[in-house]
Design a protein around this motif. Structure first.
Motif, PDB file in Angstrom:
ATOM      1  N   UNK A  62       7.205  47.005  56.560  1.00  0.00           N
ATOM      2  CA  UNK A  62       7.510  48.022  55.561  1.00  0.00           C
ATOM      3  C   UNK A  62       8.885  47.833  54.923  1.00  0.00           C
ATOM      4  N   UNK A  63       9.639  46.838  55.375  1.00  0.00           N
ATOM      5  CA  UNK A  63      11.004  46.665  54.874  1.00  0.00           C
ATOM      6  C   UNK A  63      11.090  45.758  53.646  1.00  0.00           C
ATOM      7  N   UNK A  64      10.011  45.034  53.327  1.00  0.00           N
ATOM      8  CA  UNK A  64      10.025  44.168  52.148  1.00  0.00           C
ATOM      9  C   UNK A  64       8.607  43.685  51.868  1.00  0.00           C
ATOM     10  N   UNK A  65       8.413  43.089  50.715  1.00  0.00           N
ATOM     11  CA  UNK A  65       7.192  42.362  50.393  1.00  0.00           C
ATOM     12  C   UNK A  65       7.578  40.916  50.109  1.00  0.00           C
ATOM     13  N   UNK A  66       6.590  40.021  50.174  1.00  0.00           N
ATOM     14  CA  UNK A  66       6.857  38.613  49.929  1.00  0.00           C
ATOM     15  C   UNK A  66       7.199  38.337  48.473  1.00  0.00           C
ATOM     16  N   UNK A  67       7.685  37.126  48.179  1.00  0.00           N
ATOM     17  CA  UNK A  67       8.120  36.801  46.814  1.00  0.00           C
ATOM     18  C   UNK A  67       6.993  36.464  45.855  1.00  0.00           C
ATOM     19  N   UNK A  68       5.807  36.139  46.375  1.00  0.00           N
ATOM     20  CA  UNK A  68       4.703  35.713  45.515  1.00  0.00           C
ATOM     21  C   UNK A  68       3.568  36.728  45.601  1.00  0.00           C
ATOM     22  N   UNK A  69       3.263  37.368  44.455  1.00  0.00           N
ATOM     23  CA  UNK A  69       2.195  38.360  44.434  1.00  0.00           C
ATOM     24  C   UNK A  69       2.677  39.781  44.605  1.00  0.00           C
ATOM     25  N   UNK A  70       3.977  39.988  44.537  1.00  0.00           N
ATOM     26  CA  UNK A  70       4.552  41.330  44.673  1.00  0.00           C
ATOM     27  C   UNK A  70       4.582  41.994  43.296  1.00  0.00           C
ATOM     28  N   UNK A  71       3.608  42.851  43.041  1.00  0.00           N
ATOM     29  CA  UNK A  71       3.499  43.520  41.742  1.00  0.00           C
ATOM     30  C   UNK A  71       3.891  44.998  41.800  1.00  0.00           C
ATOM     31  N   UNK A  72       4.381  45.474  42.933  1.00  0.00           N
ATOM     32  CA  UNK A  72       4.663  46.900  43.077  1.00  0.00           C
ATOM     33  C   UNK A  72       5.667  47.401  42.046  1.00  0.00           C
ATOM     34  N   UNK A  73       6.704  46.618  41.782  1.00  0.00           N
ATOM     35  CA  UNK A  73       7.757  47.075  40.870  1.00  0.00           C
ATOM     36  C   UNK A  73       7.226  47.279  39.450  1.00  0.00           C
ATOM     37  N   UNK A  74       6.097  46.649  39.114  1.00  0.00           N
ATOM     38  CA  UNK A  74       5.530  46.834  37.773  1.00  0.00           C
ATOM     39  C   UNK A  74       4.806  48.165  37.645  1.00  0.00           C
ATOM     40  N   UNK A  75       4.527  48.806  38.782  1.00  0.00           N
ATOM     41  CA  UNK A  75       3.852  50.092  38.753  1.00  0.00           C
ATOM     42  C   UNK A  75       4.838  51.256  38.824  1.00  0.00           C
ATOM     43  N   UNK A  76       5.822  51.162  39.718  1.00  0.00           N
ATOM     44  CA  UNK A  76       6.735  52.282  39.882  1.00  0.00           C
ATOM     45  C   UNK A  76       7.980  51.898  40.652  1.00  0.00           C
ATOM     46  N   UNK A  77       8.879  52.853  40.906  1.00  0.00           N
ATOM     47  CA  UNK A  77      10.161  52.570  41.578  1.00  0.00           C
ATOM     48  C   UNK A  77      10.014  52.437  43.090  1.00  0.00           C
ATOM     49  N   UNK A  78       9.278  51.415  43.518  1.00  0.00           N
ATOM     50  CA  UNK A  78       9.081  51.173  44.947  1.00  0.00           C
ATOM     51  C   UNK A  78      10.317  50.552  45.593  1.00  0.00           C
ATOM     52  N   UNK A  79      11.226  49.984  44.789  1.00  0.00           N
ATOM     53  CA  UNK A  79      12.407  49.304  45.327  1.00  0.00           C
ATOM     54  C   UNK A  79      13.661  49.855  44.666  1.00  0.00           C
TER      55      UNK A  79
END
Length: 593
Positions: A189-206
């Motif tokens: 839960x502390x990070x996502x990997x560098x390839x395929x991480x699309x969360x930031x395109x949806x909302x302020x997850x980071x």
């Protein structure tokens, strides 16, 4: 069948639902903004093989952040999953409480040659016979490619397709429960990997308010963080209820930056306790933490000790002290554990060597003291080997690859008779000859090359002269896969029998009978080796590290439980009567009292 699709995108001006596996000709449905920044649309995806994705403000198609399945990879559309259709057979399952846990960490992709949940389930009888009560799966959340450790996962709700997908995991858990084994899952839960991480395109997850070794931190306390926390809480609920998991291992919780009055970890612990109360099955959350902070597992709430209330935590200090004792390595963070009293401290009085003491590796004081009269010893999970401590070595060599077999057995005896909850890393129990190396399967060549160069540079700085295996080479995965022919043949069978004897003793002996503290003594044996004696209320370990020739020693009182090397049928040490024991170099005898 129509389905209610939703995406949290609070800053978007327009969101489209895309239906179909082929994005170039996907059906498009305009979504409507609802309460709380959620966009909603009803649609029937069955004609599109239940595949779907989202487009935010006309951008590229992105998978669902809550996707349960990514059958075509982490860059492709998601697929709907109905978890209610699985036919569970574990209605009579009552679970395994933390105090009865003997944990076995395994990586699904290299536990068997097939690398699937189905194949792993065929080896559950081995774990039962060994004396294991809890299987801890390394991360199975979807990650790039087929092969990987799982810590670069990018779809926290989706089960990796190459392992068998959602149904494969459910079948594995069901089979484990039928065999009497609990299942924990490692989650990140502390990070996502560098390839395929699309969360930031949806909302302020980071958020860039905090920095972690992997970049921006997960947004747990800034604007929009209510939904981010709900995202993680709902994920825990999913694993514990939809997949019937008995617990979760939480990766690197010290990287979960949260300044709220109620920390996310406390909320997660409360949720797990609620699920346990509702189902009558124990649910354990075990933290990996670098802080050496007893408040991680101290009771929370009124009448508690002001802690976070997690059920357990890993303790690396026990591993480090054992590793230095057995191998003599003192580089890096091992330096402090070369202190002669380190092993006695972590095996006799506290799981934290650094409990407020100065750490030369960190250049500061570290940790806090544990009061074992308040916090039960079994809340601390200790190990001789883990995926981290093996896989993050340059060539993935296991601790027993560089020491005599008897010395490996000494480490096992010291770990398995300690008051802490023991955890084994797959193959350790038979002294597996296979290494366990770092491997990835990224399709972006720039990322693959960056990882190769980074690992070579890192180990070069530490003076490692050997070639570092290429993480992207399929041969690295093959080399790291267990050989299941080994447990049945010598010398692996003898080590397996030794581990099994100690684990079965542990299973039938309650914690209070084993003892919560102990006394460890170390003495020079006069031949260049040393004698170690650990005395606890219920067990005594008599070991000899190194030395030359046989050494006659007074035998402590007790009944012989196990010995390594195995004792001959006509040797005096096969009975409990003789007053003296003869120990060869790198040997160990365990007696119960």
């Amino acid at each position: 069948m129509r389905h209610d699709f939703g995406l949290w995108a609070p800053e978007a001006e327009r969101v489209e639902l895309l239906l179909g596996a082929r994005l170039e000709d996907a059906g498009r449905v305009e979504m409507a903004l609802a309460e709380g920044g959620w966009w909603r649309a009803e649609a029937d995806a069955s004609a599109h093989d239940d595949r779907y994705a989202f487009s935010v403000d006309g951008g590229i198609a992105v998978p669902d952040p809550r996707s349960r399945h990514q059958p075509d990879g982490v860059h492709a559309p998601s697929r709907l999953v109905d978890s209610s259709t699985f036919a569970w057979s574990d209605a009579g399952w009552r679970g395994v409480p933390m105090e009865r846990a003997a944990v076995y960490e395994l990586h699904v992709g290299t536990f068997t040659a097939e690398g699937t949940f189905e194949a792993a389930a065929t080896r559950l009888d081995h774990l039962v016979g060994l004396g294991i009560t809890v299987v801890e799966l390394m991360p199975v959340a979807a990650f790039p490619g087929r092969h990987g450790w799982g810590y670069d996962g990018v779809a926290p709700y989706a089960v990796h397709d190459a392992y068998g997908g959602p149904e494969g995991l459910a079948r594995f858990v069901d089979a484990a429960h039928a065999a009497g084994l609990a299942v924990w899952l490692d989650v990140v839960y502390n990070h996502l990997g560098p390839s395929g991480n699309y969360l930031a395109q949806a909302g302020p997850y980071f958020t860039d308010r905090y920095h972690t070794p992997w970049g921006d931190a997960v947004n747990l306390d800034g604007p929009g963080s209510d939904e981010v926390r709900a995202y993680l809480l709902d994920n825990v609920e999913m694993w514990l209820t939809d997949y019937h998991l008995d617990g979760l291992r939480l990766d690197a919780v010290h990287a979960l930056h949260d300044e709220r009055a109620v920390h996310l970890l406390e909320e997660l612990a409360a949720l797990a306790d609620d699920v346990a109360a509702r189902t009558g099955i124990p649910r354990s959350l075990v933290a990996e933490s670098d802080r050496n902070d007893p408040s991680t597992v101290a009771r929370r709430g009124p009448g508690g000790a002001g802690g976070l209330g997690l059920h357990g935590q890993w303790v690396d200090d026990v591993h480090h002290a054992l590793h230095v004792l057995l191998t003599g390595e003192t580089a890096g963070y091992y330096a402090d554990f070369a202190e002669p009293g380190a092993i006695g401290k972590v095996l006799g009085r506290t799981p934290f060597f650094h409990d407020g003491t100065f750490s030369t590796f960190r250049g500061r004081s570290h940790g806090a003291a544990v009061d074992l009269s308040v916090t039960e010893p079994w809340r601390f999970v200790a190990s001789l080997q883990t995926h981290d401590q093996v896989g993050n070595r340059a060539v993935g060599d296991r601790v027993h690859h560089g020491i005599p077999a008897g010395r490996h057995a000494i480490g096992a005896a010291l770990l398995l008779t300690a008051p802490w909850t023991p955890m084994l890393f797959m193959g350790e129990e038979w002294a597996a000859s296979t290494p366990w190396q770092y491997f990835t399967d990224h399709e972006e060549e720039w990322l693959a090359q960056s990882i190769r160069e980074g690992r070579r540079a890192e180990f070069a700085e530490h003076g490692w002269a050997a070639d570092v295996p290429d993480p992207q080479d399929a041969g690295t995965v093959a080399a790291s896969t267990l050989d299941w022919d080994e447990p049945g043949r010598s010398p692996h069978a003898q080590m397996l029998a030794f581990y099994s004897t100690l684990l079965r003793w542990r299973a039938r002996t309650p914690p209070e009978a084993r003892g919560t503290t102990g006394e460890l003594t170390r003495e020079d044996d006069g031949t260049g080796g040393e004698v170690i004696v650990v005395t606890r209320p219920g067990v005594v370990v008599l070991a000899r590290l190194g030395g030359e020739g046989a050494l006659e020693l007074p035998r402590p009182e007790g009944e012989l439980l196990a010995a390594f090397p195995p004792l001959s049928d006509d040797g005096d040490d096969t009975t409990t009567g003789p007053e003296r024991s003869s120990l060869s170099p790198d040997s160990v005898v365990v007696l119960t009292r």
